[in-house]
Design a protein around this motif. Structure first.
Motif, PDB file in Angstrom:
ATOM      1  N   THR A 251      -6.143   5.397   6.990  1.00  0.00           N
ATOM      2  CA  THR A 251      -6.008   5.772   8.397  1.00  0.00           C
ATOM      3  C   THR A 251      -7.043   6.822   8.776  1.00  0.00           C
ATOM      4  O   THR A 251      -7.670   6.729   9.846  1.00  0.00           O
TER       5      THR A 251
ATOM      6  N   ALA B  45       1.861   5.351   0.353  1.00  0.00           N
ATOM      7  CA  ALA B  45       1.675   6.285   1.469  1.00  0.00           C
ATOM      8  C   ALA B  45       0.336   7.012   1.391  1.00  0.00           C
ATOM      9  O   ALA B  45      -0.322   7.239   2.421  1.00  0.00           O
TER      10      ALA B  45
ATOM     11  N   LEU C 211      -9.157  -0.657  -0.012  1.00  0.00           N
ATOM     12  CA  LEU C 211      -8.009  -1.533   0.247  1.00  0.00           C
ATOM     13  C   LEU C 211      -7.906  -2.653  -0.784  1.00  0.00           C
ATOM     14  O   LEU C 211      -6.802  -2.994  -1.223  1.00  0.00           O
TER      15      LEU C 211
ATOM     16  N   MET D 212       0.860  -1.161   0.000  1.00  0.00           N
ATOM     17  CA  MET D 212       0.000   0.000   0.000  1.00  0.00           C
ATOM     18  C   MET D 212       0.910   1.228   0.000  1.00  0.00           C
ATOM     19  O   MET D 212       1.831   1.323   0.804  1.00  0.00           O
TER      20      MET D 212
ATOM     21  N   HIS E 209       3.622  -5.077  -1.905  1.00  0.00           N
ATOM     22  CA  HIS E 209       3.862  -4.768  -0.494  1.00  0.00           C
ATOM     23  C   HIS E 209       5.067  -5.572  -0.029  1.00  0.00           C
ATOM     24  O   HIS E 209       5.281  -6.702  -0.457  1.00  0.00           O
TER      25      HIS E 209
ATOM     26  N   THR F 282      -2.520   5.943  -0.037  1.00  0.00           N
ATOM     27  CA  THR F 282      -3.586   5.002   0.316  1.00  0.00           C
ATOM     28  C   THR F 282      -3.612   4.770   1.820  1.00  0.00           C
ATOM     29  O   THR F 282      -4.676   4.744   2.446  1.00  0.00           O
ATOM     30  N   LYS F 283      -2.434   4.614   2.414  1.00  0.00           N
ATOM     31  CA  LYS F 283      -2.349   4.394   3.861  1.00  0.00           C
ATOM     32  C   LYS F 283      -2.905   5.592   4.625  1.00  0.00           C
ATOM     33  O   LYS F 283      -3.641   5.421   5.596  1.00  0.00           O
ATOM     34  N   LYS F 284      -2.589   6.803   4.161  1.00  0.00           N
ATOM     35  CA  LYS F 284      -3.087   8.010   4.822  1.00  0.00           C
ATOM     36  C   LYS F 284      -4.611   8.079   4.747  1.00  0.00           C
ATOM     37  O   LYS F 284      -5.282   8.357   5.747  1.00  0.00           O
TER      38      LYS F 284
END
Length: 96
Positions: free
Chosen positions: A10, A3, A54, A1, A72, A5-7
């Motif tokens: 989150t 950065a 996701l 994933m 990943h 997408t992760k942000k």
């Protein structure tokens, strides 16, 4: 994933956690059942949207990018058949 997408994920999960806490407050305040159920439906919808995001990220990076180095860091080396089986299993669990 990546950065970005992760942000986004989150931020979404923090909003969902806030919604769940709101349902707890509604129960503590003995709020009308229909109002609580409406909030639960909103939480389920938010979780579904997070799951779709996701899954999309997984398909873009780990499936379409398999073998290109964009996977990943925790992705296991897999054959194409194993990769497809994993995607089928994930979709089956998600769509239940």
């Amino acid at each position: 994933m990546n950065a970005d997408t992760k942000k986004r994920a989150t931020m979404r999960i923090k909003r969902i956690a806030g919604q769940v806490a709101g349902v707890q407050r509604m129960l503590d305040d003995d709020r009308y059942c229909v109002d609580v159920l409406t909030q639960i439906a909103a939480i389920r919808s938010a979780l579904d949207a997070l799951g779709v995001e996701l899954i999309s990220a997984h398909l873009e990076t780990c499936v379409a990018g398999h073998g290109t180095g964009s996977e990943h860091r925790c992705a296991k080396p897999m054959s194409q058949e194993q990769l497809l089986a994993e995607v089928r299993a994930v979709l089956a669990r998600f769509l239940k």
